[in-house]
Design a protein around this motif. Sequence first.
Motif, PDB file in Angstrom:
ATOM      1  N   PRO A  42      26.032  37.935  49.901  1.00 58.06           N
ATOM      2  CA  PRO A  42      27.089  37.069  49.364  1.00 58.06           C
ATOM      3  C   PRO A  42      26.695  36.371  48.063  1.00 58.06           C
ATOM      4  CG  PRO A  42      26.880  36.734  51.720  1.00 58.06           C
ATOM      5  CD  PRO A  42      25.736  37.623  51.299  1.00 58.06           C
ATOM      6  N   GLU A  43      25.432  36.055  47.874  1.00 58.39           N
ATOM      7  CA  GLU A  43      25.004  35.353  46.649  1.00 58.39           C
ATOM      8  C   GLU A  43      24.599  36.342  45.544  1.00 58.39           C
ATOM      9  OE1 GLU A  43      21.490  35.788  49.368  1.00 58.39           O
ATOM     10  OE2 GLU A  43      23.542  35.134  49.650  1.00 58.39           O
ATOM     11  N   TRP A  44      25.303  37.456  45.468  1.00 58.67           N
ATOM     12  CA  TRP A  44      24.961  38.515  44.527  1.00 58.67           C
ATOM     13  C   TRP A  44      24.915  38.096  43.061  1.00 58.67           C
ATOM     14  CZ3 TRP A  44      28.294  40.216  40.769  1.00 58.67           C
ATOM     15  CH2 TRP A  44      29.650  39.916  40.931  1.00 58.67           C
ATOM     16  N   ARG A  47      21.457  37.191  41.974  1.00 57.95           N
ATOM     17  CA  ARG A  47      20.544  38.346  41.914  1.00 57.95           C
ATOM     18  C   ARG A  47      20.839  39.216  40.693  1.00 57.95           C
ATOM     19  NH1 ARG A  47      18.885  39.633  47.493  1.00 57.95           N
ATOM     20  NH2 ARG A  47      18.643  37.577  48.428  1.00 57.95           N
ATOM     21  N   ALA A  56      26.843  30.845  45.016  1.00 62.29           N
ATOM     22  CA  ALA A  56      27.437  32.008  45.687  1.00 62.29           C
ATOM     23  C   ALA A  56      28.956  31.900  45.590  1.00 62.29           C
ATOM     24  CB  ALA A  56      27.005  32.051  47.142  1.00 62.29           C
ATOM     25  N   ASP A  64      33.750  37.663  45.968  1.00 66.16           N
ATOM     26  CA  ASP A  64      33.295  38.132  47.273  1.00 66.16           C
ATOM     27  C   ASP A  64      33.971  39.463  47.603  1.00 66.16           C
ATOM     28  OD1 ASP A  64      31.711  37.753  49.664  1.00 66.16           O
ATOM     29  OD2 ASP A  64      33.585  37.285  50.717  1.00 66.16           O
ATOM     30  N   ARG A  67      32.437  42.313  45.613  1.00 60.55           N
ATOM     31  CA  ARG A  67      31.203  42.806  46.228  1.00 60.55           C
ATOM     32  C   ARG A  67      31.513  43.710  47.417  1.00 60.55           C
ATOM     33  NH1 ARG A  67      28.903  41.405  50.851  1.00 60.55           N
ATOM     34  NH2 ARG A  67      30.122  39.491  51.029  1.00 60.55           N
TER      35      ARG A  67
END
Length: 181
Positions: A42-44, A47, A56, A64, A67
């Motif tokens: 979820p916190e892509w 990253r 996030a 969301d 993703r």
Amino acid sequence: MSELPEVVAVQEESQRLGLAASAAELHGGLCGWLAAGGEDVPEWPARVLSDDSLPAPAPGGALDRLRQVSASQLGDRDFAFELLLAEEGAPLAVRADALFEWCRAFLGGFGLAAGARPQLSEEGEEALQDLARLAQASSGDFDSADEDESALAEIEEFVRVAALLLHGDCVLGPRYRQRLN
């Protein structure tokens, strides 16, 4: 859940979260990250944009959904993977620049997740090199509207297939080999 969110919704949530990236850049980076085997988390954005201070996205929000749908499409055996580039009906130059931004971001996300020397097939190596060449292009490389419309469609299709090929090399191939062993 197989439809990507609208470009505008992704842009708006990106701005709310203070992400300095267009919808095309976010999607390209996310897809590069996932194609290279990066975690589907979820916190892509933290990253993919390599900034741990980024928040996030809200569960169920545009980012969301971006993703979730992207991860699902990349793994879909029917090749339903789509690129999120620019709003429908945007001028050719805007769509072309969005595609080249997508490629640059894809390479960044891919590099972050894959590391220096990912194990790629010969076709995967070629696809990665071709994406790198496209990442250096700009809409100024187009001359005639009719021919360019067709060329842009061909390039989009190539990029789509290249992303699937790289995902196959880095994620699906190793998964398949693990199941065989």
